[in-house]
Design an enzyme around this catalytic site. Structure first.
Site, PDB file in Angstrom:
ATOM      1  N   SER A 186       5.876  -6.924   2.851  1.00 31.71           N
ATOM      2  CA  SER A 186       6.708  -6.045   2.013  1.00 31.71           C
ATOM      3  C   SER A 186       8.157  -6.429   2.270  1.00 31.71           C
ATOM      4  O   SER A 186       8.455  -7.068   3.299  1.00 31.71           O
ATOM      5  CB  SER A 186       6.482  -4.592   2.446  1.00 31.71           C
TER       6      SER A 186
ATOM      7  N   TYR B 198       5.410   2.190   8.851  1.00 28.07           N
ATOM      8  CA  TYR B 198       5.225   1.166   7.813  1.00 28.07           C
ATOM      9  C   TYR B 198       6.116  -0.046   8.102  1.00 28.07           C
ATOM     10  O   TYR B 198       5.654  -1.190   8.090  1.00 28.07           O
ATOM     11  CB  TYR B 198       5.560   1.791   6.447  1.00 28.07           C
TER      12      TYR B 198
END
Ligand code: NAD
Length: 265
Positions: free
Chosen positions: A143, A156
């Protein structure tokens, strides 16, 4: 369509939805047999399988809850019985947005297990065989949050920085495997910005401020993504397919942003 992956087998984790499903479909369209994995109702899994088969190749679902190392070991054994694993895409992932002080410990544990540790376990099983055969592709769906941080995403961001580092180590260890002709063994991360999938829906809803869903999307994009447009899962899948090509043999150890210039800032 160039079916350059004909005769190859791929495993895509987290491919019952979103980006993983688009990747499974794109790999099938390029000729690979695809092992799909992911949670979901029997109907959702059947629909995912049908959509991968419709894209042009054999597909089979292998259930495993990636929070559990013993289920990952069983998954890898089953997939390697089903076919010689040439392409491994670690795509399964979850998110929980909350300030660090309010992140439940259980969310930290699950996010690290699914987004990071599962990739360690699958790569450990897949890479030695790829090296022996001289061709292999590992693509980890990280990401932008593997490259830069945002507030409220401690587990995350930690998991995505972790998978970028893990991938670089694996790329170094396997860089000399195979040859230019065989295609070599490469390990890369793709680092998307905002992509239209169910994963981001809670954040879209949280940014609506009483407006429409489009207002929520606009607000998210304005905050971080200068292109002001979201990617589609298929856009990410196209890059993954290209990474599987022989001529990508020297593209390894990279964390490739596809983020509308988010990380250029
Ligand atoms: P999604 O929610 O549509 O799909 C997630 C997939 O992971 C599903 O197939 C789900 O079943 C699977 N999964 C979740 N928990 C699992 C578990 N315990 N065991 C096995 N499978 C499990 O989400 P998505 O947006 O397609 O996300 C895919 C990947 O892309 C994730 O790693 C995510 O972090 C990353 N990503 C997404 C975006 C985005 O904007 N959507 C941006 C950057 C990175």
């Amino acid at each position: 369509m160039d079916r350059f992956l004909q005769g190859r087998t791929a495993l895509v984790t987290g491919s019952t939805s979103g980006i993983g499903l688009a990747i499974a479909r794109a790999l099938a369209a390029a000729g690979a047999r695809v092992a799909i994995n992911g949670l979901g109702s029997p109907e959702q899994i059947d629909a995912a399988l049908a959509s991968v088969r419709e894209a042009g190749a054999e597909a089979c679902h292998f259930g495993a809850d990636l929070r559990r190392p013993e289920e990952i070991a069983a998954l890898m054994a089953q997939v390697q019985d089903w076919g010689t694993l040439d392409v491994l895409v670690n795509c399964a992932g979850i998110q929980h947005a909350a300030p660090l002080a309010e992140q439940p410990t259980s969310k930290w544990d699950d996010i690290i297990a699914i987004n990071l540790s599962a990739a360690f376990h699958t790569m450990q099983q897949a890479l030695p065989g790829m090296a022996e055969r001289g061709y292999g592709r590992v693509v980890n769906i990280a990401s932008v949050h593997g490259l830069v941080a945002s507030k409220n995403k401690a587990p995350y961001v930690a998991s995505k920085f972790g998978i970028v580092g893990l991938s670089k180590v694996a790329a170094l260890e396997y860089a000399a495997a195979g040859s230019r002709d065989s295609g070599g063994v490469t390990v890369n991360c793709v680092c998307p910005g905002w992509v239209e999938t169910p994963l981001i829906e809670p954040q879209v809803q949280a940014h609506r401020n009483g407006g429409s869903r489009d207002d929520g999307v606009r607000a998210l994009l304005e905050e971080k993504q200068p292109s002001q447009r979201m990617s589609l899962p298929e856009d990410i899948a196209a890059m993954v397919v290209w990474l599987c090509r022989r001529e990508a043999h020297n593209l390894t150890g990279a964390a490739l942003p596809m983020d509308g210039a988010w990380t250029a800032q």
